[in-house]
Design a protein around this motif. Structure first.
Motif, short mmCIF file in Angstrom:
data_model
loop_
_atom_site.label_atom_id
_atom_site.label_comp_id
_atom_site.label_asym_id
_atom_site.label_seq_id
_atom_site.Cartn_x
_atom_site.Cartn_y
_atom_site.Cartn_z
N THR A 189 45.15 40.74 43.51
CA THR A 189 45.66 41.29 44.77
C THR A 189 44.71 42.40 45.22
O THR A 189 43.65 42.58 44.64
CB THR A 189 47.08 41.84 44.57
OG1 THR A 189 47.06 42.72 43.44
CG2 THR A 189 48.07 40.72 44.33
N GLY A 190 45.10 43.13 46.24
CA GLY A 190 44.27 44.24 46.73
C GLY A 190 43.63 43.90 48.06
O GLY A 190 43.58 42.73 48.46
N ARG A 191 43.13 44.94 48.72
CA ARG A 191 42.55 44.77 50.06
C ARG A 191 41.33 43.85 50.05
O ARG A 191 41.09 43.12 51.00
CB ARG A 191 42.17 46.14 50.63
CG ARG A 191 43.38 46.92 51.10
CD ARG A 191 43.14 48.41 51.05
NE ARG A 191 43.10 48.88 49.66
CZ ARG A 191 43.14 50.16 49.29
NH1 ARG A 191 43.18 51.10 50.21
NH2 ARG A 191 43.12 50.51 48.03
N THR A 192 40.57 43.89 48.95
CA THR A 192 39.38 43.03 48.87
C THR A 192 39.75 41.56 49.04
O THR A 192 38.96 40.77 49.56
CB THR A 192 38.71 43.22 47.48
OG1 THR A 192 38.56 44.62 47.25
CG2 THR A 192 37.37 42.53 47.40
N LEU A 211 47.16 38.56 38.13
CA LEU A 211 46.76 39.51 37.10
C LEU A 211 47.86 40.50 36.72
O LEU A 211 48.01 40.84 35.55
CB LEU A 211 45.60 40.37 37.63
CG LEU A 211 44.21 39.79 37.59
CD1 LEU A 211 43.29 40.62 38.47
CD2 LEU A 211 43.70 39.77 36.16
N ASP A 212 48.59 40.98 37.73
CA ASP A 212 49.40 42.17 37.43
C ASP A 212 50.56 42.35 38.41
O ASP A 212 50.63 41.68 39.44
CB ASP A 212 48.51 43.42 37.41
CG ASP A 212 47.52 43.48 38.58
OD1 ASP A 212 47.76 42.78 39.59
OD2 ASP A 212 46.53 44.21 38.49
N GLY A 218 39.05 41.72 41.49
CA GLY A 218 38.54 42.82 42.30
C GLY A 218 38.13 43.93 41.35
O GLY A 218 38.22 43.78 40.12
N HIS A 220 38.65 49.78 36.81
CA HIS A 220 39.63 48.88 36.19
C HIS A 220 39.51 47.47 36.75
O HIS A 220 39.05 47.25 37.87
CB HIS A 220 41.07 49.42 36.29
CG HIS A 220 41.71 49.37 37.65
ND1 HIS A 220 42.52 50.37 38.12
CD2 HIS A 220 41.69 48.43 38.62
CE1 HIS A 220 42.97 50.04 39.32
NE2 HIS A 220 42.48 48.87 39.65
N GLY A 252 42.23 44.05 36.94
CA GLY A 252 43.68 43.96 36.81
C GLY A 252 44.16 45.41 36.86
O GLY A 252 43.73 46.19 37.71
N THR A 257 44.20 55.58 40.04
CA THR A 257 44.68 54.29 40.56
C THR A 257 45.84 54.48 41.52
O THR A 257 45.93 53.82 42.56
CB THR A 257 45.08 53.38 39.37
OG1 THR A 257 43.88 53.03 38.68
CG2 THR A 257 45.79 52.13 39.83
N GLN A 277 44.30 55.47 44.63
CA GLN A 277 43.61 54.33 45.26
C GLN A 277 44.61 53.45 46.00
O GLN A 277 44.32 52.95 47.09
CB GLN A 277 42.90 53.49 44.19
CG GLN A 277 42.22 52.24 44.74
CD GLN A 277 41.95 51.17 43.68
OE1 GLN A 277 41.06 51.34 42.86
NE2 GLN A 277 42.72 50.10 43.70
N LYS A 306 32.66 51.37 46.71
CA LYS A 306 32.63 50.78 45.36
C LYS A 306 31.19 50.69 44.81
O LYS A 306 30.98 50.17 43.71
CB LYS A 306 33.23 49.37 45.39
CG LYS A 306 34.68 49.29 45.88
CD LYS A 306 35.67 49.35 44.74
CE LYS A 306 37.11 49.26 45.22
NZ LYS A 306 37.54 47.91 45.51
C1 GLP Z 1 44.33 47.22 42.25
C2 GLP Z 1 44.66 45.93 41.47
C3 GLP Z 1 43.40 45.21 41.13
C4 GLP Z 1 42.51 45.24 42.36
C5 GLP Z 1 41.94 46.60 42.49
C6 GLP Z 1 41.11 46.82 43.75
O1 GLP Z 1 44.92 48.33 41.73
N1 GLP Z 1 45.42 46.10 40.28
O2 GLP Z 1 43.70 43.90 40.71
O3 GLP Z 1 41.45 44.34 42.20
O4 GLP Z 1 42.95 47.56 42.33
O5 GLP Z 1 41.90 46.96 44.88
P1 GLP Z 1 41.30 46.93 46.35
O6 GLP Z 1 40.79 45.56 46.56
O7 GLP Z 1 42.47 47.23 47.25
O8 GLP Z 1 40.24 47.95 46.43
#
Ligand code: GLP
Length: 262
Positions: free
Chosen positions: A48-51, A83-84, A149, A155, A157, A178, A181, A220
């Motif tokens: 998951t995540g914005r990416t 993943l999570d 991502g 990290h 997951g 995190t 983030q 990143k």
């Molecule tokens: C989150 C998720 C990750 C994800 C990462 C990046 O906390 N647990 O699986 O890849 O952080 O997130 P984003 O793509 O929003 O930067």
């Protein structure tokens, strides 16, 4: 542009690095890889995540462009494990990863129930749920392709630093970095982000037959450089991926800005 492993002298494994012009080009490439895997009946590990939002948008488009008979086949055979998940959030909580996957893929693609799996954030015993989930991945034969991502603290997951290369699926406390983030999804308030999460471990992630790490954006760039071009260490969990025999890293130019090419 495709960088050969030889041009990344400090990367120890046979990593294939692909630098694309921008986020859309990254999404198009990754969606192609995912579609290829689905057509080969692969068990996918999803993130998951914005990416992943542009990636899943591109995948939806690719699937919708298939001849109907072919897309029905692919969607009927879909098998994936996320993943999570945050501990304490129900599947229908808008900020849960289950709800994210429902919005991004399961809903629009009308995936059959149960084929897109994700840990249960509301399980009465999150540690037991994490063990059950890790065992379910293994019972499915492990992951053929793990999509990842990169967290701003390195990290993957929710494997927070420090983290060895052999951590199992487990429930853990999220770091302040995190929660910061991910605060944007919780009204900008890091303390509103759940304190704990269930995550597949580095053990299950590194056991995947292929790994596809996707990183975009200038924010990143430094952590990507540390993950790929510094010796693997517990302080940057993603750096353990350097040991993976089938790692593809797909990034945009902004994320690649700090990489050293010889
Ligand atoms: C989150 C998720 C990750 C994800 C990462 C990046 O906390 N647990 O699986 O890849 O952080 O997130 P984003 O793509 O929003 O930067």
């Amino acid at each position: 542009m495709i960088a050969s492993p030889a041009s990344l002298p400090t990367v120890t494994g046979p990593c294939q690095l692909r630098v694309e012009r921008d986020v859309d080009a990254v999404a198009a490439h990754v969606a192609g890889r995912l579609l290829q895997a689905l057509e080969q009946d692969a068990v996918l590990g999803l993130a998951t995540g914005r990416t992943m939002e542009p990636v899943y948008a591109a995948l939806r488009q690719r699937l919708k462009a298939l001849p109907p008979a072919q897309s029905v086949l692919v969607l009927r055979r879909w098998r994936s494990f996320n993943l999570d998940e945050y501990v304490g959030l129900a599947q229908d909580h808008p900020q849960s990863f289950a709800a994210f996957m429902q919005r991004q893929l399961a809903g629009p693609l009308q995936l059959p129930g149960g084929c897109l799996q994700i840990p249960d954030g509301r399980a009465a015993d999150p540690a037991a749920e994490a063990r059950r989930y890790g065992a379910a991945v293994m019972a499915a034969g492990g992951l053929d392709l793990q999509l990842l991502g990169l967290g701003s603290n390195g990290h993957v997951g929710f494997n927070e630093p420090p983290c060895s290369a052999s951590e199992p699926s487990r429930c853990l406390v999220l770091s302040h970095a995190t929660r910061e983030q991910n605060a944007a999804a919780f009204g900008g308030d890091p303390t509103a982000v759940p304190e704990c999460a269930i995550t597949l471990g580095t053990a299950e992630i590194l056991a995947a037959r292929r790994v596809l790490l996707v990183v975009t954006g200038a924010a990143k760039a430094q952590i990507l450089r540390r993950a790929l071009q510094e010796p693997p260490s517990p302080e940057v969990p993603a750096s353990w991926l350097q040991h993976h025999p089938q790692l593809e890293v797909v990034v945009d130019q902004a994320a690649a800005a700090a990489l050293v090419f010889s």
